[in-house]
Scaffold this motif. Structure first.
Motif, PDB file in Angstrom:
ATOM      1  N   THR A   1       6.019  13.640   5.128  1.00 26.62           N
ATOM      2  CA  THR A   1       6.724  13.511   3.852  1.00 26.62           C
ATOM      3  C   THR A   1       5.951  14.272   2.779  1.00 26.62           C
ATOM      4  O   THR A   1       4.728  14.432   2.860  1.00 26.62           O
ATOM      5  N   GLU A   2       6.674  14.722   1.758  1.00 30.47           N
ATOM      6  CA  GLU A   2       6.063  15.597   0.768  1.00 30.47           C
ATOM      7  C   GLU A   2       5.318  14.801  -0.316  1.00 30.47           C
ATOM      8  O   GLU A   2       5.537  13.599  -0.513  1.00 30.47           O
ATOM      9  N   ARG A   3       4.462  15.515  -1.001  1.00 22.40           N
ATOM     10  CA  ARG A   3       3.753  14.960  -2.153  1.00 22.40           C
ATOM     11  C   ARG A   3       4.771  14.687  -3.260  1.00 22.40           C
ATOM     12  O   ARG A   3       5.593  15.531  -3.593  1.00 22.40           O
ATOM     13  N   THR A   4       4.700  13.469  -3.831  1.00 22.56           N
ATOM     14  CA  THR A   4       5.700  13.037  -4.813  1.00 22.56           C
ATOM     15  C   THR A   4       4.993  12.639  -6.100  1.00 22.56           C
ATOM     16  O   THR A   4       4.005  11.899  -6.069  1.00 22.56           O
TER      17      THR A   4
ATOM     18  N   PRO B   1       1.234  10.646  -1.855  1.00 18.28           N
ATOM     19  CA  PRO B   1       0.667  11.928  -1.437  1.00 18.28           C
ATOM     20  C   PRO B   1       1.386  12.488  -0.225  1.00 18.28           C
ATOM     21  O   PRO B   1       2.253  11.820   0.368  1.00 18.28           O
ATOM     22  N   PHE B   2       1.040  13.691   0.170  1.00 19.80           N
ATOM     23  CA  PHE B   2       1.494  14.234   1.447  1.00 19.80           C
ATOM     24  C   PHE B   2       1.041  13.280   2.548  1.00 19.80           C
ATOM     25  O   PHE B   2      -0.119  12.880   2.612  1.00 19.80           O
TER      26      PHE B   2
ATOM     27  N   VAL C   1      -0.818   6.206  10.156  1.00 18.51           N
ATOM     28  CA  VAL C   1      -0.353   6.863   8.933  1.00 18.51           C
ATOM     29  C   VAL C   1      -1.570   7.417   8.205  1.00 18.51           C
ATOM     30  O   VAL C   1      -2.504   6.683   7.890  1.00 18.51           O
ATOM     31  N   THR C   2      -1.557   8.712   7.960  1.00 15.72           N
ATOM     32  CA  THR C   2      -2.646   9.373   7.247  1.00 15.72           C
ATOM     33  C   THR C   2      -2.100   9.954   5.961  1.00 15.72           C
ATOM     34  O   THR C   2      -1.144  10.743   5.989  1.00 15.72           O
ATOM     35  N   ARG C   3      -2.696   9.543   4.842  1.00 11.50           N
ATOM     36  CA  ARG C   3      -2.257  10.019   3.537  1.00 11.50           C
ATOM     37  C   ARG C   3      -3.350  10.868   2.893  1.00 11.50           C
ATOM     38  O   ARG C   3      -4.539  10.590   3.041  1.00 11.50           O
TER      39      ARG C   3
ATOM     40  N   MET D   1      -3.638  -5.236  16.965  1.00 11.48           N
ATOM     41  CA  MET D   1      -4.753  -5.048  16.052  1.00 11.48           C
ATOM     42  C   MET D   1      -4.336  -4.053  14.970  1.00 11.48           C
ATOM     43  O   MET D   1      -3.704  -3.032  15.262  1.00 11.48           O
ATOM     44  N   SER D   2      -4.656  -4.361  13.735  1.00 11.57           N
ATOM     45  CA  SER D   2      -4.371  -3.449  12.621  1.00 11.57           C
ATOM     46  C   SER D   2      -5.677  -3.036  11.955  1.00 11.57           C
ATOM     47  O   SER D   2      -6.651  -3.790  11.934  1.00 11.57           O
ATOM     48  N   ASN D   3      -5.668  -1.821  11.420  1.00 14.30           N
ATOM     49  CA  ASN D   3      -6.832  -1.306  10.702  1.00 14.30           C
ATOM     50  C   ASN D   3      -6.342  -0.557   9.476  1.00 14.30           C
ATOM     51  O   ASN D   3      -5.588   0.417   9.603  1.00 14.30           O
ATOM     52  N   VAL D   4      -6.734  -1.026   8.299  1.00 13.86           N
ATOM     53  CA  VAL D   4      -6.321  -0.400   7.041  1.00 13.86           C
ATOM     54  C   VAL D   4      -7.560   0.144   6.340  1.00 13.86           C
ATOM     55  O   VAL D   4      -8.523  -0.591   6.102  1.00 13.86           O
ATOM     56  N   ASN D   5      -7.523   1.433   6.041  1.00  9.34           N
ATOM     57  CA  ASN D   5      -8.630   2.094   5.352  1.00  9.34           C
ATOM     58  C   ASN D   5      -8.251   2.271   3.886  1.00  9.34           C
ATOM     59  O   ASN D   5      -7.386   3.077   3.547  1.00  9.34           O
ATOM     60  N   TYR D   6      -8.916   1.513   3.017  1.00 10.39           N
ATOM     61  CA  TYR D   6      -8.651   1.602   1.589  1.00 10.39           C
ATOM     62  C   TYR D   6      -9.498   2.677   0.923  1.00 10.39           C
ATOM     63  O   TYR D   6      -9.703   2.655  -0.283  1.00 10.39           O
ATOM     64  N   GLN D   7      -9.999   3.620   1.703  1.00 11.95           N
ATOM     65  CA  GLN D   7     -10.825   4.737   1.260  1.00 11.95           C
ATOM     66  C   GLN D   7     -12.119   4.245   0.628  1.00 11.95           C
ATOM     67  O   GLN D   7     -12.982   3.750   1.335  1.00 11.95           O
TER      68      GLN D   7
END
Length: 822
Positions: A376-379, A398-399, A424-426, A457-463
């Motif tokens: 998806t495009e940067r918005t 973001p993209f 999902v990578t943003r 299992m889930s993994n969320v990276n909040y940067q």
């Protein structure tokens, strides 16, 4: 929690090993049809005078499996089916004998069964009892097709391009079908044996018959296929189908008009004999249906069903483990804006999907592999300072790159184990998400018991902030045969389980148990074709706090549903939540909100749709028994339908809901949730009208008006730590910074015309208008609210889309023909 996941995994693997040792499978003598190669392809016109049918073997002796089991048709209603093949396709001819005056016919859109008799061909090139391709032809001449397996049932969002013709005779009706090999997935085999089944339905009594007998009390339907033999040296074709399209759009809103002309391409390419690439390049979803928006007062997000064809077709593998919620792709931007009092923002409603592709298929040994990717495009949002007029852009999405990888192994004709990963990578500082699931669905070979195990299992990276890892499990065991059935289930998620980057979980932090027991009949008794009685109980907890979790509530209930021999159906339900129930999410701050003793019950009735006029009616009252409270209400739905002739169908739906004395979250003031007691009233009117000129031309109208009012009592509550409410804080509707009262309404009209001008090729014209209003005038009546709605700016949309189907084999044959004659 890691130990819990390991235990679930070990249990699932142990189940597989145990099942693999069992040798008592369903035993029956399968019918066999020997097919012969045609020297000349039959003409698909419904006239069975072609050479291919002269000496073809006949499949007959159809046997009923619903509502009765085992009945044989009289000679004057017999079914005779013949098959042939060549290097290009499988051909089917069926003569369905019957009294012409009793054959039911209704012109409908594709995949809409309506009130039609039908004939179906089911093919399973792997002959594995789990992966069927189904082709239906209705007595009206319309088509339907689906892929089917025990996991998803029948998926009619799958569409292929094939030919059929129907001809009505003095003693019945005739179906003739051509199924090009590109509609099937099979390997290059010298003399394969395929799974084969034929179905026939008499709509007037909703009775269904099959060529090979089916026992509906045990096992999935694919286990009862017959066999197709005689195919020799057929080779999978080059499966390359192109769908170029163009869409012209005119949008008008609040005095401004915009136009757009887009071009794009969808394609399907057979990478190997069994694996297919589906891609949409420069996608256009402008003609997807509108969402049924409602007023959401709850703590969880409002979601809508997927209406974009690319994301509904052929997604069976990607749906394993429920980690994929396709509306995440191209949804509203996820970024949050921090605005000053002098700033306003123009935020796009949706993020543009640049392209998407999926690769999926299954080997002869039952190994399924799926790969999905979308970007998806940067918005950006445009922020305006209302004082100075200065503008700036801020990224709200973001993209982004969305990925799914699935491996699924089927075995025993009824079981599977799957491994799924979503990612999902943003770009930039936005969060990334990753989720993995191991899923198993096991039945013993006798198809008497079923076990489902899931570990996620889930993994969320909040940067720059944190990385969170969460876990969830699910276990189910149940009896899967006979009249009497029962099951037990357990579901768990810790406080950090979060799959919402590409999946959907409304909440985490639960540790729930449930049990069900049911009794049903599979053959008519007395005045009933069938009935089912079900009872259930659920016990709910938080996973944390507490070593064994924290109790949140319980409920139990029962339901009864039946269909009469006159094809009317009815049902009753009862649900009781006894004692104190603890809602830890309504407050939005993690503290419990207590309510007590909720009782809901209801009944429904649906008359026979075969008649010109039919209707559905439903009433569901509910009330609460709690000292100091008076909560009651009901939901009422009435849905009449009129079919003046075989081409026109009109359906109206009236839905009214009232809840008086409801308590819930109203606002957040001074860092604490404010609750209110409210009366809520919802009215929804919908109309659908379809006029089908013939199987290729359809005119459709869809209208929906939704109106919802919420009126709070003047005095508001704060929530105490013990879960009870108090008015001692002195809050009321006039001192919380704005009235919580709501008057909400939407209006949608879709008018569309669809013309299939060539196989797989469509012209679709659409007119749409939309209105929306949200204010605090909760005391306004229906007429006043409608006047206010019509004062709002209306959005008008006109679009015309043309899609053309191109089969590479057709192009190749044209050039080959030209070359041979030059």
């Amino acid at each position: 929690m890691n130990l819990r996941s390991v235990l679930y995994l070990l249990f699932s693997l142990t189940s597989i090993l145990a099942v693999s040792q069992e040798n008592n499978a369903i035993k029956q003598d399968k019918k066999t049809l020997n097919i012969e190669r045609a020297t000349a392809a039959p003409k698909i016109d419904g006239v069975l005078d072609d050479l291919a049918w002269k000496n073809a073997n006949i499949a007959t002796g159809f046997i009923q499996f619903k509502p009765d089991i085992g009945n044989v048709l009289p000679r004057e209603q017999r079914t005779e089916v013949k098959m042939a093949y060549d290097n290009e396709a499988i051909y089917v001819a069926a003569y369905l004998y019957d009294d012409p005056s009793k054959i039911m016919t209704q012109f409908t859109s594709r995949d809409n069964f309506g009130q039609n008799d039908f004939f179906a061909v089911v093919l399973n090139p792997n002959n594995d009892a789990q992966n069927d391709t189904q082709f239906f032809v209705f007595s009206s001449g319309q088509q339907a097709d689906a892929i089917a397996n025990p996991t998803i049932g029948e998926d009619f969002s799958w569409n292929a391009v094939w030919e059929s013709a129907v001809k009505h005779m003095d003693d019945g009706w005739v179906v003739e079908i051509k199924l090009p090999y590109r509609t099937l997935r099979f390997t290059d085999q010298e003399a394969p044996t395929w799974g084969l089944q034929f179905h026939r339905q008499f709509r007037r009594e909703r009775s269904q018959y099959t060529w090979n007998p089916i026992d509906p009390t045990q096992g999935n339907i694919g286990l009862y296929h017959g066999e197709l033999k005689g195919l020799q040296n057929i080779k999978p074709p080059v499966r390359l189908n192109l769908y170029p399209f163009t869409t012209g759009i005119v949008n008008s809103f609040d005095g401004e008009t915009e136009t757009d002309l887009t071009f794009g391409l969808d394609l399907k390419y057979g990478i190997t004999d069994n694996f297919t690439l589906d891609a949409t390049l420069v996608p256009d979803f402008s003609q997807a249906g509108f969402d049924n928006v409602t007023l959401n007062l709850g703590p969880f997000e409002q979601t809508f069903s997927e209406q974009r064809q690319f994301f509904t077709e052929g997604v069976e593998l990607f749906s394993k483990g429920n980690l994929f919620f396709s509306r995440r792709i191209g949804n509203a931007p996820s970024g949050q804006l921090s605005l000053t009092a002098e700033e306003s923002a123009n935020v796009p409603k949706n993020v543009k999907v640049l392209n998407a592709l999926k690769v999926s298929g299954r080997t002869k040994s039952g190994l399924g592999i799926g790969i999905f990717n979308a970007i998806t495009e940067r918005t950006v949002a445009t922020i305006t300072n209302t004082t100075t007029g200065e503008q700036r852009d801020e990224v709200v999405e973001p993209f982004a790159n969305y990925n799914i990888f699935v491996v699924d192994q089927q075995f025993n004709g009824n079981s599977s184990i799957s491994l799924i990963n979503t990612n999902v990578t943003r770009e930039g500082s936005f969060r990334d998400g990753n989720a993995t699931a191991l899923v198993s669905s096991i039945q013993n070979k006798r198809n008497t018991y079923r076990i489902i195990g899931q570990a996620k299992m889930s993994n969320v990276n909040y940067q720059f902030d944190d990385i969170e890892t969460g876990y969830s499990t699910f276990f189910y065991i149940g009896k899967a045969h006979g009249n009497f059935r029962y099951s037990f289930d357990h579901s768990f998620a810790d406080t950090k389980f979060d799959i919402n980057d590409l999946g959907l979980n409304f909440r985490n932090n639960f540790n729930n148990f449930g049990a069900d027991v049911s009794y049903q009949i599979f053959e008519p008794q007395g005045n009933l074709n069938n009935y089912r009685i079900n009872a259930f109980v659920n016990y709910r907890n938080l996973a944390k706090p507490g070593a064994l979790g924290t109790f949140t509530g319980t409920n139990f209930g029962a339901s009864y549903n039946a269909q009469t021999k006159t094809l009317n159906s009815y049902g009753f339900r009862l649900n009781i939540e006894p004692g104190k129930q603890y809602d830890y999410f309504e407050s939005r701050d993690g503290r419990p909100f207590i309510f007590e003793n909720v009782v809901s019950f209801g009944g429904r009735y649906s008359s026979n749709y075969n008649k010109k006029f039919a209707f559905d009616i439903r009433l569901d009252p509910f009330f609460l028994v709690e000292e100091g409270r008076d909560l009651s209400g009901y939901n009422f739905n009435f849905r009449p339908r009129v079919r003046p002739n075989d081409k026109l169908l009109l359906v109206y739906s009236f839905d009214f809901r009232r809840a008086n004395g409801q308590r819930g979250y109203a606002a957040f003031v001074d860092d604490q949730p404010i609750f209110g007691e409210r009366n809520r009233q919802t009215l929804t009117n919908t109309i659908s009208a379809n006029y089908t000129f013939d199987p290729f031309n359809t005119l459709a109208l869809t209208f929906r008006h939704y109106w919802d009012t919420v009126d709070y009592d003047d005095d508001l509550f704060t929530l105490l730590d013990n879960g009870r409410l108090t008015t001692d804080s002195g809050y009321n509707v006039n001192n919380i910074g704005g009235s919580p009262n709501i008057n909400f309404s939407t209006w949608n009209i879709d008018l569309s015309y669809s013309w299939q001008f060539a196989p797989g090729s469509f012209l679709t014209a659409l007119y749409r208008n939309q209105l929306f209003n949200f204010d605090t005038m909760s005391d306004a009546n229906y007429s006043e609210s409608l006047d206010t709605l019509f004062d709002q700016p209306i959005q008008h949309t006109i679009s015309v889309r043309v899609q053309y189907f191109i089969d590479f084999n057709g192009i190749k044959s044209v050039f080959g023909s030209n070359k041979s004659t030059s």
